[in-house]
Write a protein that holds these residues in place. Structure first.
Motif, PDB file in Angstrom:
ATOM      1  N   SER A  43       0.829  -1.211   0.000  1.00  0.00           N
ATOM      2  CA  SER A  43       0.000   0.000   0.000  1.00  0.00           C
ATOM      3  C   SER A  43       0.859   1.256   0.000  1.00  0.00           C
ATOM      4  O   SER A  43       0.586   2.218  -0.731  1.00  0.00           O
ATOM      5  N   ARG A  54       2.479   1.841  -3.487  1.00  0.00           N
ATOM      6  CA  ARG A  54       1.564   2.426  -4.481  1.00  0.00           C
ATOM      7  C   ARG A  54       1.237   3.875  -4.128  1.00  0.00           C
ATOM      8  O   ARG A  54       1.009   4.697  -5.021  1.00  0.00           O
ATOM      9  N   TYR A  55       1.195   4.181  -2.847  1.00  0.00           N
ATOM     10  CA  TYR A  55       0.927   5.554  -2.436  1.00  0.00           C
ATOM     11  C   TYR A  55       2.023   6.490  -2.947  1.00  0.00           C
ATOM     12  O   TYR A  55       1.740   7.551  -3.523  1.00  0.00           O
ATOM     13  N   TYR A  58      -4.935   4.072   0.513  1.00  0.00           N
ATOM     14  CA  TYR A  58      -5.609   3.805  -0.756  1.00  0.00           C
ATOM     15  C   TYR A  58      -6.720   4.789  -1.063  1.00  0.00           C
ATOM     16  O   TYR A  58      -7.079   4.975  -2.231  1.00  0.00           O
ATOM     17  N   VAL A  68      -4.665   7.326  -2.726  1.00  0.00           N
ATOM     18  CA  VAL A  68      -4.289   6.831  -4.060  1.00  0.00           C
ATOM     19  C   VAL A  68      -5.469   6.908  -5.011  1.00  0.00           C
ATOM     20  O   VAL A  68      -5.330   7.311  -6.174  1.00  0.00           O
ATOM     21  N   ALA A  86      -1.777   0.287  -9.760  1.00  0.00           N
ATOM     22  CA  ALA A  86      -2.515   0.716  -8.563  1.00  0.00           C
ATOM     23  C   ALA A  86      -3.889   0.043  -8.505  1.00  0.00           C
ATOM     24  O   ALA A  86      -4.331  -0.394  -7.438  1.00  0.00           O
ATOM     25  N   GLY A  96      -5.017  -2.536  -5.822  1.00  0.00           N
ATOM     26  CA  GLY A  96      -6.221  -2.153  -5.101  1.00  0.00           C
ATOM     27  C   GLY A  96      -7.191  -3.317  -4.987  1.00  0.00           C
ATOM     28  O   GLY A  96      -7.772  -3.565  -3.929  1.00  0.00           O
TER      29      GLY A  96
END
Length: 356
Positions: free
Chosen positions: A145, A148-149, A231, A234, A270, A274
């Protein structure tokens, strides 16, 4: 002696089944360890046909989990083009999923469908591995997480902040922290392996109320909060970037089109991760959600279902990879056809996918 048993059953129960039950216990046929009449557990009384069918299904799920995650481990470790920061984190998650299928699923099947014949120490070791692997999996999800952030929300700093060396150190620290946490979580079981077992042939896990609360916070409330917050951020940034790309898609130059392709790749990654995290939470939340009502979930009748639902996530993760990652499908083809045994196969550009 038999006359006394018959009189006792007639006086208190008036049932022939009582005599059968007592006589079976007397000859030890329904005990896990017949030579330990006074301290042995009784064999689980389950419907034979349903038990066999259920065990076949669960062992098949376990086998599929092991095979699919082994393919991911081989693919990422073998092909050098896949040695990226994100894929190292996926490798860490695949290792935990592999161990779930190899150790935890069969162990849970044995604990619930037959007697535990491996002793108290092995039971404590199994309980420790459950805590270790689950905690390592949760840590890997948090790292994914955060990766991806940074990639979506701070793309200009991604290459400097998320380096391969830092990711490898983070993964090592994640598993090391999980090991130390598991020692704390299972300290009573490790010191006195038979403390939770009421008889021989049983393998149960009992934790104190304080330990259960700490585990609820560290393994559920804190990770879920971090994952959801990251997320959500994101998602907001990804939506704004997607709208910006659509509005400028006809006005980009060649140089900008390369940047556009990179952004699309990051957004796709992402979205994929997710989905991975959403599925993880769906399988993860019921167990700890129920622990809000009953701290010691393992002592409830719903324990087996909740635990297997959590473990089933380890089988779903590779399926998500196969659906959303073309490189994984190509890697499977190369592995299954044994092309990875050819010299120089590790240098293959697995990321170049030929459209069919």
């Amino acid at each position: 002696m038999k006359d006394k048993i018959n009189q006792l059953c007639d006086r208190n129960f008036g049932s022939e089944s009582c005599r059968c039950l007592v006589m079976e216990t007397q000859d030890g046929s329904d005990l896990c360890f017949p030579h330990l009449v006074n301290s042995s557990c009784r064999k689980p009384t389950l419907d034979w046909s349903k038990t066999v069918l259920l065990n076949i299904v669960l062992f098949c799920i376990s086998l599929i989990t092991v095979v699919l995650n082994m393919l991911i481990i081989i693919a990422i470790t073998h092909f050098r083009k896949l040695h990226t920061s994100t894929n190292i984190l996926l490798l860490s998650l695949a290792v935990s999923d592999f161990l779930v299928g190899l150790l935890l699923m069969p162990g849970e099947i044995l604990r619930n469908t037959t007697c535990w014949f491996f002793g108290d120490f092995t039971c404590s070791l199994y309980s420790y591995l459950v805590s270790q692997i689950v905690s390592g999996s949760i840590g890997s999800i948090i790292l994914i997480s955060f990766d991806r952030y940074v990639a979506i929300c701070h793309p200009l700093h991604y290459s400097t902040r998320i380096t391969l060396a830092r990711v490898k150190r983070s993964v090592c620290l994640c598993w090391l922290g999980a090991a130390f946490y598991s020692i704390f979580y299972m300290r009573d079981e490790l010191i006195q392996p038979d403390r939770s077992n009421s008889c021989f042939g049983e393998c149960t896990i009992t934790i104190s109320y304080i330990t259960g609360i700490i585990d609820l916070i560290l393994n559920f409330i804190f990770p879920v909060t971090v994952i959801v917050v990251l997320y959500m951020r994101v998602f907001v940034v990804a939506v704004s970037q997607a709208r910006a790309m659509r509005s400028h898609v006809t006005a980009v130059t060649l140089n900008h089109s390369v940047t556009l392709t990179t952004k699309k790749s990051e957004l796709k990654a992402a979205r994929t991760l997710g989905v991975l995290i959403i599925v993880y939470l769906i399988c993860f939340c019921p167990y700890y959600g129920y622990s809000l009502i009953e701290v010691n979930v393992t002592s409830t009748t719903y324990a087996s279902f909740l635990i297997f639902l959590f473990y089933f996530n380890s089988c779903l993760n590779p399926v998500i990879y196969a659906l959303f990652y073309p490189w994984f499908r190509k890697a499977i083809k190369l592995i299954v056809t044994l092309q990875i045994l050819q010299p120089g196969s590790c240098e293959a550009n697995i990321l170049i996918i030929v459209t069919v």
